[in-house]
Design an enzyme around this catalytic site. Structure first.
Site, PDB file in Angstrom:
ATOM      1  N   GLY A  51      33.814  11.028  -3.571  1.00  0.00           N
ATOM      2  CA  GLY A  51      34.916  11.657  -4.281  1.00  0.00           C
ATOM      3  C   GLY A  51      35.030  11.163  -5.715  1.00  0.00           C
ATOM      4  N   GLY A 102      33.063  10.305   2.812  1.00  0.00           N
ATOM      5  CA  GLY A 102      32.816   9.595   4.072  1.00  0.00           C
ATOM      6  C   GLY A 102      31.768  10.279   4.932  1.00  0.00           C
ATOM      7  CE  LYS A 153      36.879   2.277  -0.113  1.00  0.00           C
ATOM      8  NZ  LYS A 153      37.063   3.527   0.530  1.00  0.00           N
ATOM      9  NE  ARG A 174      37.815  19.434  -1.212  1.00  0.00           N
ATOM     10  CZ  ARG A 174      38.281  18.193  -1.158  1.00  0.00           C
ATOM     11  NH1 ARG A 174      39.584  17.973  -1.103  1.00  0.00           N
ATOM     12  NH2 ARG A 174      37.456  17.170  -1.126  1.00  0.00           N
TER      13      ARG A 174
HETATM   14  P1  ADP Z   1      33.196   7.198  -4.096  1.00  0.00           P
HETATM   15  O1  ADP Z   1      34.600   7.746  -3.953  1.00  0.00           O
HETATM   16  O2  ADP Z   1      32.398   7.968  -5.104  1.00  0.00           O
HETATM   17  O3  ADP Z   1      32.492   7.038  -2.779  1.00  0.00           O
HETATM   18  P2  ADP Z   1      34.192   4.498  -4.174  1.00  0.00           P
HETATM   19  O4  ADP Z   1      35.494   4.992  -3.645  1.00  0.00           O
HETATM   20  O5  ADP Z   1      33.374   3.628  -3.300  1.00  0.00           O
HETATM   21  O6  ADP Z   1      33.306   5.723  -4.722  1.00  0.00           O
HETATM   22  O7  ADP Z   1      34.443   3.659  -5.506  1.00  0.00           O
HETATM   23  C1  ADP Z   1      35.099   4.189  -6.635  1.00  0.00           C
HETATM   24  C2  ADP Z   1      35.868   3.122  -7.341  1.00  0.00           C
HETATM   25  O8  ADP Z   1      35.051   2.003  -7.601  1.00  0.00           O
HETATM   26  C3  ADP Z   1      36.387   3.567  -8.692  1.00  0.00           C
HETATM   27  O9  ADP Z   1      37.787   3.710  -8.605  1.00  0.00           O
HETATM   28  C4  ADP Z   1      35.987   2.443  -9.634  1.00  0.00           C
HETATM   29  O10 ADP Z   1      37.025   2.027 -10.494  1.00  0.00           O
HETATM   30  C5  ADP Z   1      35.632   1.337  -8.676  1.00  0.00           C
HETATM   31  N1  ADP Z   1      34.742   0.356  -9.272  1.00  0.00           N
HETATM   32  C6  ADP Z   1      33.582   0.552  -9.915  1.00  0.00           C
HETATM   33  N2  ADP Z   1      33.100  -0.615 -10.393  1.00  0.00           N
HETATM   34  C7  ADP Z   1      33.986  -1.569 -10.060  1.00  0.00           C
HETATM   35  C8  ADP Z   1      34.063  -2.970 -10.297  1.00  0.00           C
HETATM   36  N3  ADP Z   1      33.130  -3.595 -10.975  1.00  0.00           N
HETATM   37  N4  ADP Z   1      35.140  -3.630  -9.793  1.00  0.00           N
HETATM   38  C9  ADP Z   1      36.088  -2.978  -9.119  1.00  0.00           C
HETATM   39  N5  ADP Z   1      36.065  -1.660  -8.858  1.00  0.00           N
HETATM   40  C10 ADP Z   1      35.031  -0.961  -9.345  1.00  0.00           C
HETATM   41 MG    MG Z   2      36.437   6.834  -3.364  1.00  0.00          MG
END
Ligand code: ADP
Ligand code: MG
Length: 394
Positions: free
Chosen positions: A350, A373, A200, A34
């Site tokens: 992230g 976000g 989420k 960063r």
């Molecule tokens: P990003 O940070 O890329 O936006 P998120 O924060 O929404 O992504 O999600 C990331 C998390 O989702 C990871 O820590 C991963 O372990 C979790 N994840 C992926 N598949 C599953 C699942 N089937 N059940 C629970 N958690 C999951």
């Molecule tokens: Mg995340």
């Protein structure tokens, strides 16, 4: 909206809000990406003879003890090395030391103030955009440049606050992020494939609704798919589900059946630990104690098929619990397919970006967005609060 290059900055006090929120362990920066990425914008102001005042947040500050591990001092030293220009660090966020340091600046000087979130110990003044604080910080400068993309979806004193009171624009990093996201929304290369996963559901339903008309296919995997599968009547066992969104998922699916693609098989486990069992199950064969962990082989193959001939792919959210080795196959395979594809691939989030780095593909993509976000809210079609005051004409 203006960009940094649109301003005459010579001899002006220019506040640049960066995102220098880097990981620090025992006073050592463990990843300076960063800081490196912020150099170009800061250099433009320095070369234009501005008096450059760099501000950033770092970590979260809830107690006095949090301050010790979250000072920007090591960041200012690293920035100075990368810029090859002295960066004077002022270990305060306001007060006479700050004002004196700024008053004694010459053209081209660069200073950095202490972590803006230290102000959260004064009743969350930074994070709740206290107008007094925003006005005070604005009084230190004459031009405000926002180059902190990852915080644009939040109204904080150091972004929205300052921008409310002095003329401002965006830096090169924010411009690059916005240009790519505009391209996705306004002139995507077709076919446009959207891939969503992660944990989420609620954060991402808005993205589906906003992108579904532009996308040719939307694949829903990761932890997100189980709310959809449950809404459609499948047993999902102990998988992550957002029970408040079942109706909405059902409605979205029914309306856009022809575009939404769901998994047909799942790797299920027994716990979120490396000791978990692993079994391949068809989506009609998930048992009461099963937890959906990763995409199954048939699903991974479907995903590969979806990507054939894609013009643009936007991906947010890992396909499985990739932190556990036996459940990283869906995420790893997807990265393999994407890096071999001719499509313009845009990765946001992230954890998704972390997976791309971990599995060694990060240089193969068109764009990896730095703000989770902010990227999602932009793709939902929302106006980002951090940009709003920058649109004002002065
Ligand atoms: P990003 O940070 O890329 O936006 P998120 O924060 O929404 O992504 O999600 C990331 C998390 O989702 C990871 O820590 C991963 O372990 C979790 N994840 C992926 N598949 C599953 C699942 N089937 N059940 C629970 N958690 C999951
Ligand atoms: Mg995340």
């Amino acid at each position: 909206m203006k960009t940094i290059v649109d301003f005459n900055m010579s001899n002006k006090r220019v506040i640049i809000r960066c995102d220098l929120n880097v990981p620090i362990e025992n006073g050592e920066i463990t990843d300076d990406t960063r800081i490196r990425e912020s150099v170009e914008t800061i250099k433009i102001a320095h070369n234009a003879d501005a008096k450059v005042i760099v501000m950033s947040h770092l970590g979260r500050i809830k107690t006095e003890e949090d301050k010790a591990n979250n000072s920007l001092l090591p960041v200012s030293k690293r920035l100075s090395e990368l810029l090859d220009v002295p960066v004077k660090f002022v270990s305060y966020t306001r007060g006479p030391e700050v004002e004196l340091a700024i008053a004694s600046m010459n053209k081209g000087d660069v200073i950095m103030l202490e972590n803006t979130r230290f102000e959260d110990l004064n009743g969350n003044m930074e994070s709740e955009n206290d107008p007094f604080l925003g006005k005070y910080w604005a009084s230190l400068g004459e031009i405000f440049i926002n180059d902190a993309f990852g915080t644009l979806h939040r109204a904080h004193a150091s972004n929205v606050g300052i921008a409310t009171y002095i003329p401002g624009g965006i830096g090169l990093l924010v411009k690059k992020e916005l240009d790519v996201l505009h391209e996705v929304l306004e002139k995507p290369k077709k076919p446009l494939i959207v891939i969503l996963g992660g944990a989420k559901v609620s954060d991402k339903l808005g993205v589906i609704e906003n992108l579904v008309t532009k996308a040719d296919k939307i694949f829903i995997g990761g932890g997100m798919c189980f709310t959809f599968l449950k809404a459609l009547g499948h047993n999902v066992g102990e998988s992550v589900v957002d029970d408040t969104k079942l109706e909405l998922c059902k409605r979205i699916y029914e309306q856009y059946k022809d575009k939404i693609v769901l998994p047909t098989d799942i790797v299920v486990g027994s716990s979120f630990t490396p000791l978990s069992s692993a079994r391949l199950a068809s989506i009609d064969d998930i048992r009461p104690n099963d937890i959906g962990m990763d995409m199954g082989v048939r699903t991974v193959d479907n995903l590969r098929g979806l990507l054939v001939g894609a013009g643009m792919v936007i991906w947010n959210g890992p396909m499985g619990v990739f932190e556990i080795e036996r459940f990283n196959i869906g995420t790893r395979k997807l990265l393999d397919y994407l890096s071999a594809s001719y499509a313009k691939v845009i990765i946001g989030g992230g954890d998704t970006a972390a997976a791309a780095v971990r599995f060694g593909h990060k240089d193969k993509f068109y764009h990896i967005s730095t703000g989770g976000g902010a990227t999602l809210e932009f793709l939902e079609g929302k106006l980002l609060p951090g940009l709003e005051p920058l649109m004002k004409k002065w």
